[in-house]
Motif scaffolding. Structure first.
Motif, PDB file in Angstrom:
ATOM      1  N   PRO A 194      -0.681   4.287 -34.592  1.00 35.28           N
ATOM      2  CA  PRO A 194      -1.981   4.413 -35.317  1.00 35.28           C
ATOM      3  C   PRO A 194      -2.737   5.677 -34.783  1.00 35.28           C
ATOM      4  N   GLY A 195      -3.214   6.437 -35.421  1.00 32.47           N
ATOM      5  CA  GLY A 195      -4.158   7.563 -35.007  1.00 32.47           C
ATOM      6  C   GLY A 195      -3.198   8.739 -35.180  1.00 32.47           C
ATOM      7  N   ALA A 196      -2.095   8.708 -35.553  1.00 35.27           N
ATOM      8  CA  ALA A 196      -1.210   9.962 -35.721  1.00 35.27           C
ATOM      9  C   ALA A 196      -1.759  10.562 -36.926  1.00 35.27           C
ATOM     10  N   HIS A 197      -2.159  11.938 -36.818  1.00 29.64           N
ATOM     11  CA  HIS A 197      -2.752  12.761 -37.707  1.00 29.64           C
ATOM     12  C   HIS A 197      -2.336  14.056 -37.553  1.00 29.64           C
ATOM     13  N   ASP A 198      -1.884  14.790 -38.521  1.00 32.67           N
ATOM     14  CA  ASP A 198      -1.696  16.334 -38.267  1.00 32.67           C
ATOM     15  C   ASP A 198      -2.667  16.946 -38.957  1.00 32.67           C
ATOM     16  N   ALA A 199      -4.228  16.535 -38.988  1.00 31.27           N
ATOM     17  CA  ALA A 199      -5.286  17.350 -39.396  1.00 31.27           C
ATOM     18  C   ALA A 199      -5.680  18.713 -38.283  1.00 31.27           C
ATOM     19  N   GLU A 200      -6.061  19.584 -39.032  1.00 32.97           N
ATOM     20  CA  GLU A 200      -6.333  20.687 -38.080  1.00 32.97           C
ATOM     21  C   GLU A 200      -7.360  20.160 -37.014  1.00 32.97           C
ATOM     22  N   ASP A 201      -7.349  21.151 -35.905  1.00 37.99           N
ATOM     23  CA  ASP A 201      -8.278  20.694 -34.830  1.00 37.99           C
ATOM     24  C   ASP A 201      -9.768  20.839 -35.540  1.00 37.99           C
ATOM     25  N   LEU A 202     -10.321  19.665 -35.261  1.00 38.50           N
ATOM     26  CA  LEU A 202     -11.656  19.465 -35.813  1.00 38.50           C
ATOM     27  C   LEU A 202     -12.716  19.686 -34.800  1.00 38.50           C
ATOM     28  N   THR A 203     -12.379  19.718 -33.184  1.00 39.15           N
ATOM     29  CA  THR A 203     -13.134  19.468 -32.413  1.00 39.15           C
ATOM     30  C   THR A 203     -13.898  20.843 -32.094  1.00 39.15           C
ATOM     31  N   PRO A 204     -15.280  20.998 -32.238  1.00 42.23           N
ATOM     32  CA  PRO A 204     -15.891  22.129 -31.647  1.00 42.23           C
ATOM     33  C   PRO A 204     -15.578  22.650 -30.221  1.00 42.23           C
ATOM     34  N   ALA A 205     -15.273  23.831 -29.934  1.00 43.03           N
ATOM     35  CA  ALA A 205     -14.850  24.579 -28.603  1.00 43.03           C
ATOM     36  C   ALA A 205     -15.584  23.701 -27.452  1.00 43.03           C
ATOM     37  N   GLY A 206     -15.056  23.315 -26.643  1.00 44.15           N
ATOM     38  CA  GLY A 206     -15.577  22.623 -25.408  1.00 44.15           C
ATOM     39  C   GLY A 206     -16.145  21.469 -25.445  1.00 44.15           C
ATOM     40  N   GLU A 207     -15.912  20.757 -26.519  1.00 42.86           N
ATOM     41  CA  GLU A 207     -16.569  19.452 -26.749  1.00 42.86           C
ATOM     42  C   GLU A 207     -15.850  18.164 -25.883  1.00 42.86           C
ATOM     43  N   ASP A 208     -16.603  17.604 -25.001  1.00 40.91           N
ATOM     44  CA  ASP A 208     -15.856  16.543 -24.124  1.00 40.91           C
ATOM     45  C   ASP A 208     -15.712  15.113 -24.794  1.00 40.91           C
ATOM     46  N   LEU A 209     -15.278  14.395 -24.306  1.00 45.40           N
ATOM     47  CA  LEU A 209     -15.120  12.946 -25.001  1.00 45.40           C
ATOM     48  C   LEU A 209     -16.472  12.437 -25.185  1.00 45.40           C
ATOM     49  N   ALA A 210     -17.485  12.461 -24.471  1.00 39.57           N
ATOM     50  CA  ALA A 210     -18.602  11.909 -24.853  1.00 39.57           C
ATOM     51  C   ALA A 210     -19.346  12.550 -25.966  1.00 39.57           C
ATOM     52  N   ALA A 211     -19.103  13.898 -26.045  1.00 42.92           N
ATOM     53  CA  ALA A 211     -19.977  14.560 -27.506  1.00 42.92           C
ATOM     54  C   ALA A 211     -19.184  14.290 -28.691  1.00 42.92           C
ATOM     55  N   LEU A 212     -17.563  14.189 -28.453  1.00 45.52           N
ATOM     56  CA  LEU A 212     -16.915  13.845 -29.505  1.00 45.52           C
ATOM     57  C   LEU A 212     -17.285  12.365 -29.918  1.00 45.52           C
ATOM     58  N   LEU A 213     -17.304  11.421 -29.249  1.00 42.74           N
ATOM     59  CA  LEU A 213     -17.568  10.153 -29.463  1.00 42.74           C
ATOM     60  C   LEU A 213     -19.020  10.117 -30.149  1.00 42.74           C
ATOM     61  N   GLU A 214     -19.860  10.705 -29.727  1.00 41.45           N
ATOM     62  CA  GLU A 214     -21.211  10.749 -30.090  1.00 41.45           C
ATOM     63  C   GLU A 214     -21.262  11.341 -31.512  1.00 41.45           C
ATOM     64  N   ARG A 215     -20.673  12.384 -31.828  1.00 40.09           N
ATOM     65  CA  ARG A 215     -20.654  13.235 -33.208  1.00 40.09           C
ATOM     66  C   ARG A 215     -20.045  12.193 -34.020  1.00 40.09           C
ATOM     67  N   LEU A 216     -18.966  11.543 -33.831  1.00 42.69           N
ATOM     68  CA  LEU A 216     -18.151  10.690 -34.773  1.00 42.69           C
ATOM     69  C   LEU A 216     -18.907   9.362 -35.033  1.00 42.69           C
ATOM     70  N   LEU A 217     -19.288   8.906 -34.138  1.00 41.30           N
ATOM     71  CA  LEU A 217     -20.226   7.858 -34.385  1.00 41.30           C
ATOM     72  C   LEU A 217     -21.298   8.010 -35.277  1.00 41.30           C
ATOM     73  N   SER A 218     -22.016   9.153 -35.148  1.00 43.14           N
ATOM     74  CA  SER A 218     -23.146   9.600 -35.996  1.00 43.14           C
ATOM     75  C   SER A 218     -22.636   9.524 -37.591  1.00 43.14           C
ATOM     76  N   GLN A 219     -21.458  10.151 -37.696  1.00 43.66           N
ATOM     77  CA  GLN A 219     -20.824  10.130 -39.038  1.00 43.66           C
ATOM     78  C   GLN A 219     -20.296   8.749 -39.509  1.00 43.66           C
ATOM     79  N   ALA A 220     -20.111   7.812 -38.679  1.00 51.97           N
ATOM     80  CA  ALA A 220     -19.815   6.299 -38.971  1.00 51.97           C
ATOM     81  C   ALA A 220     -21.008   5.602 -39.154  1.00 51.97           C
TER      82      ALA A 220
END
Length: 139
Positions: free
Chosen positions: A8-34
């Motif tokens: 689960p979660g295997a995905h070959d999408a392009e890298d969508l993470t802004p440069a330097g984004e740590d896990l906390a920032a990634l989770l916050e960004r994605l939660l704001s989209q959910a």
């Protein structure tokens, strides 16, 4: 079964993470989209305890040693909710190289070879794989 079903979660999408984004920032960004989803929903959906997820989001717990399956589960939860993300984003957010694409043929071949080995050699092969995984993940 394709490789996406194997992990689960295997995905070959392009890298969508802004440069330097740590896990906390990634989770916050994605939660704001959910829309309508919370940290509690994410914890329940991914199998991560709420306390652990909250500690990652508040940067009070380290993230460099998170189990790869947890990272895949987090990515999978977001994708189930229709949020575009990739496993690679999660690995990069914790400062680790993302695993290579899965190949059913290669996985099947490896399993076939493993089954042909005597038990003591199977154990050694597993130990070698664990060591390689630790080296790659920087542990």
């Amino acid at each position: 079964m394709n490789s996406h079903q194997n992990h689960p979660g295997a995905h070959d999408a392009e890298d969508l993470t802004p440069a330097g984004e740590d896990l906390a920032a990634l989770l916050e960004r994605l939660l704001s989209q959910a829309k309508g989803k919370t940290q509690k929903n994410l914890a329940d959906e991914s199998g991560v305890t709420y306390q652990t997820l909250n500690a990652w989001m508040n940067r009070t717990r380290g993230t460099s040693r998170i189990d790869p399956d947890r990272l895949r589960a987090l990515a999978g939860a977001f994708r189930e909710w229709g949020v575009e993300t990739s496993v690679r984003e999660f690995f990069e957010a914790v400062g680790r190289p993302a695993p290579g694409r899965l190949s059913e043929e290669r996985e099947s071949r490896l399993l076939k070879l493993y089954r042909q080995l005597p038990p003591d050699k199977q154990r050694l092969l597993v130990e070698d794989a664990e060591i390689m995984t630790k080296i790659v993940s920087g542990q």
